[in-house]
Design a protein around this motif. Structure first.
Motif, PDB file in Angstrom:
ATOM      1  N   ASP A  97     -37.768   9.708   7.066  1.00 50.46           N
ATOM      2  CA  ASP A  97     -36.419   9.144   7.125  1.00 50.46           C
ATOM      3  C   ASP A  97     -35.983   8.623   5.760  1.00 50.46           C
ATOM      4  O   ASP A  97     -34.853   8.830   5.345  1.00 50.46           O
ATOM      5  N   TYR A  98     -36.874   7.908   5.080  1.00 47.87           N
ATOM      6  CA  TYR A  98     -36.632   7.450   3.713  1.00 47.87           C
ATOM      7  C   TYR A  98     -37.959   7.073   3.082  1.00 47.87           C
ATOM      8  O   TYR A  98     -38.956   6.871   3.772  1.00 47.87           O
ATOM      9  N   LEU A  99     -37.962   6.989   1.764  1.00 45.68           N
ATOM     10  CA  LEU A  99     -39.172   6.681   1.003  1.00 45.68           C
ATOM     11  C   LEU A  99     -38.772   5.920  -0.249  1.00 45.68           C
ATOM     12  O   LEU A  99     -37.726   6.187  -0.841  1.00 45.68           O
ATOM     13  N   TYR A 100     -39.589   4.971  -0.633  1.00 45.22           N
ATOM     14  CA  TYR A 100     -39.437   4.313  -1.923  1.00 45.22           C
ATOM     15  C   TYR A 100     -40.818   3.929  -2.449  1.00 45.22           C
ATOM     16  O   TYR A 100     -41.784   3.909  -1.704  1.00 45.22           O
ATOM     17  N   ILE A 101     -40.883   3.660  -3.733  1.00 43.36           N
ATOM     18  CA  ILE A 101     -42.144   3.313  -4.373  1.00 43.36           C
ATOM     19  C   ILE A 101     -42.173   1.803  -4.610  1.00 43.36           C
ATOM     20  O   ILE A 101     -41.199   1.218  -5.078  1.00 43.36           O
ATOM     21  N   SER A 102     -43.303   1.203  -4.292  1.00 42.44           N
ATOM     22  CA  SER A 102     -43.516  -0.215  -4.525  1.00 42.44           C
ATOM     23  C   SER A 102     -44.782  -0.375  -5.358  1.00 42.44           C
ATOM     24  O   SER A 102     -45.212   0.574  -6.018  1.00 42.44           O
ATOM     25  N   TYR A 103     -45.402  -1.536  -5.271  1.00 43.95           N
ATOM     26  CA  TYR A 103     -46.530  -1.876  -6.134  1.00 43.95           C
ATOM     27  C   TYR A 103     -47.534  -2.696  -5.334  1.00 43.95           C
ATOM     28  O   TYR A 103     -47.174  -3.643  -4.637  1.00 43.95           O
ATOM     29  N   ASN A 104     -48.799  -2.336  -5.425  1.00 43.91           N
ATOM     30  CA  ASN A 104     -49.865  -3.091  -4.777  1.00 43.91           C
ATOM     31  C   ASN A 104     -50.324  -4.191  -5.733  1.00 43.91           C
ATOM     32  O   ASN A 104     -50.911  -3.901  -6.776  1.00 43.91           O
ATOM     33  N   ARG A 105     -50.059  -5.419  -5.385  1.00 42.78           N
ATOM     34  CA  ARG A 105     -50.370  -6.552  -6.260  1.00 42.78           C
ATOM     35  C   ARG A 105     -51.875  -6.744  -6.438  1.00 42.78           C
ATOM     36  O   ARG A 105     -52.311  -7.296  -7.425  1.00 42.78           O
ATOM     37  N   GLN A 106     -52.665  -6.318  -5.456  1.00 43.72           N
ATOM     38  CA  GLN A 106     -54.118  -6.529  -5.532  1.00 43.72           C
ATOM     39  C   GLN A 106     -54.806  -5.490  -6.405  1.00 43.72           C
ATOM     40  O   GLN A 106     -55.763  -5.792  -7.103  1.00 43.72           O
ATOM     41  N   THR A 107     -54.338  -4.246  -6.354  1.00 45.48           N
ATOM     42  CA  THR A 107     -55.003  -3.178  -7.110  1.00 45.48           C
ATOM     43  C   THR A 107     -54.221  -2.712  -8.333  1.00 45.48           C
ATOM     44  O   THR A 107     -54.700  -1.872  -9.079  1.00 45.48           O
ATOM     45  N   SER A 108     -53.010  -3.226  -8.503  1.00 41.05           N
ATOM     46  CA  SER A 108     -52.133  -2.826  -9.614  1.00 41.05           C
ATOM     47  C   SER A 108     -51.844  -1.329  -9.614  1.00 41.05           C
ATOM     48  O   SER A 108     -51.810  -0.691 -10.661  1.00 41.05           O
ATOM     49  N   THR A 109     -51.670  -0.765  -8.417  1.00 40.06           N
ATOM     50  CA  THR A 109     -51.359   0.656  -8.292  1.00 40.06           C
ATOM     51  C   THR A 109     -50.059   0.832  -7.524  1.00 40.06           C
ATOM     52  O   THR A 109     -49.645  -0.043  -6.758  1.00 40.06           O
ATOM     53  N   PRO A 110     -49.406   1.974  -7.696  1.00 42.51           N
ATOM     54  CA  PRO A 110     -48.182   2.233  -6.944  1.00 42.51           C
ATOM     55  C   PRO A 110     -48.468   2.451  -5.460  1.00 42.51           C
ATOM     56  O   PRO A 110     -49.579   2.837  -5.076  1.00 42.51           O
ATOM     57  N   VAL A 111     -47.458   2.199  -4.665  1.00 36.90           N
ATOM     58  CA  VAL A 111     -47.536   2.363  -3.220  1.00 36.90           C
ATOM     59  C   VAL A 111     -46.304   3.138  -2.765  1.00 36.90           C
ATOM     60  O   VAL A 111     -45.181   2.788  -3.136  1.00 36.90           O
ATOM     61  N   ALA A 112     -46.518   4.184  -1.986  1.00 32.53           N
ATOM     62  CA  ALA A 112     -45.402   4.911  -1.381  1.00 32.53           C
ATOM     63  C   ALA A 112     -45.131   4.283  -0.019  1.00 32.53           C
ATOM     64  O   ALA A 112     -46.012   4.248   0.838  1.00 32.53           O
ATOM     65  N   VAL A 113     -43.932   3.753   0.152  1.00 29.65           N
ATOM     66  CA  VAL A 113     -43.522   3.149   1.420  1.00 29.65           C
ATOM     67  C   VAL A 113     -42.529   4.107   2.057  1.00 29.65           C
ATOM     68  O   VAL A 113     -41.544   4.501   1.415  1.00 29.65           O
ATOM     69  N   PHE A 114     -42.798   4.496   3.314  1.00 33.56           N
ATOM     70  CA  PHE A 114     -41.850   5.405   3.952  1.00 33.56           C
ATOM     71  C   PHE A 114     -41.762   5.174   5.444  1.00 33.56           C
ATOM     72  O   PHE A 114     -42.647   4.610   6.065  1.00 33.56           O
ATOM     73  N   LYS A 115     -40.643   5.619   5.977  1.00 35.45           N
ATOM     74  CA  LYS A 115     -40.359   5.496   7.409  1.00 35.45           C
ATOM     75  C   LYS A 115     -40.308   6.880   8.006  1.00 35.45           C
ATOM     76  O   LYS A 115     -39.704   7.792   7.450  1.00 35.45           O
ATOM     77  N   THR A 116     -40.992   7.025   9.130  1.00 34.38           N
ATOM     78  CA  THR A 116     -40.936   8.247   9.912  1.00 34.38           C
ATOM     79  C   THR A 116     -40.910   7.853  11.377  1.00 34.38           C
ATOM     80  O   THR A 116     -41.393   6.793  11.751  1.00 34.38           O
ATOM     81  N   SER A 117     -40.351   8.702  12.185  1.00 31.62           N
ATOM     82  CA  SER A 117     -40.297   8.441  13.626  1.00 31.62           C
ATOM     83  C   SER A 117     -41.448   9.115  14.359  1.00 31.62           C
ATOM     84  O   SER A 117     -41.527   9.039  15.581  1.00 31.62           O
ATOM     85  N   GLU A 118     -42.321   9.759  13.624  1.00 29.56           N
ATOM     86  CA  GLU A 118     -43.397  10.524  14.244  1.00 29.56           C
ATOM     87  C   GLU A 118     -44.678   9.691  14.293  1.00 29.56           C
ATOM     88  O   GLU A 118     -45.310   9.441  13.270  1.00 29.56           O
ATOM     89  N   PRO A 119     -45.061   9.237  15.490  1.00 33.92           N
ATOM     90  CA  PRO A 119     -46.155   8.269  15.641  1.00 33.92           C
ATOM     91  C   PRO A 119     -47.530   8.764  15.186  1.00 33.92           C
ATOM     92  O   PRO A 119     -48.379   7.954  14.831  1.00 33.92           O
TER      93      PRO A 119
END
Length: 136
Positions: A97-119
């Motif tokens: 549905d959508y995706l954005y990139i964030s940041y993992n504060r513990q590992t200092s690595t990028p995180v892909a955050v996304f929404k899907t309706s498929e369980p």
């Protein structure tokens, strides 16, 4: 899965500050904030320290908002990592549905955050060896 707050905000000067003020007064830390605009209203997506408390504070302040479940994949910081994730999801016929990139504060690595309706997506990704996060 993570709880993300999605809310509608009027597209006007100071609208984001009003939201952050509500959260600051409730002593809630914002981990990720994404603002998308349209002509009159924008959709703000937030991952915060206490989503239930934040939801209540924002609703009490008059905002129309809800909690959404999103997936967050810890990624390596290397070219092609996101492409590999998206390739696997496409092969599995998963619609995003959508995706954005964030940041993992513990590992200092990028995180892909996304929404899907498929369980079944979470189980599929774990089976492929991806690390899914419960907080960022």
């Amino acid at each position: 899965m993570l709880n993300q707050i999605s809310l509608f905000a009027e597209n006007k000067k100071g609208a984001l500050r009003c939201i952050t003020s509500v959260l600051a007064q409730a002593h809630i830390n914002i981990y990720t904030m994404l603002a998308n605009d349209s002509a009159e209203f924008g959709i703000i997506r937030l991952i915060v320290t206490d989503p239930d408390k934040a939801l209540k504070a924002l609703q009490d302040a008059g905002y129309q908002c809800r909690l959404d479940k999103v997936l967050a994949i810890d990624m390596s910081d290397a070219p092609g990592t996101l492409d590999g994730i998206l390739s696997n999801l496409q092969e599995a016929n998963v619609s995003i549905d959508y995706l954005y990139i964030s940041y993992n504060r513990q590992t200092s690595t990028p995180v892909a955050v996304f929404k899907t309706s498929e369980p079944e997506t979470e189980t599929f990704l774990r089976g492929k060896g991806y690390i899914l996060l419960n907080s960022i």
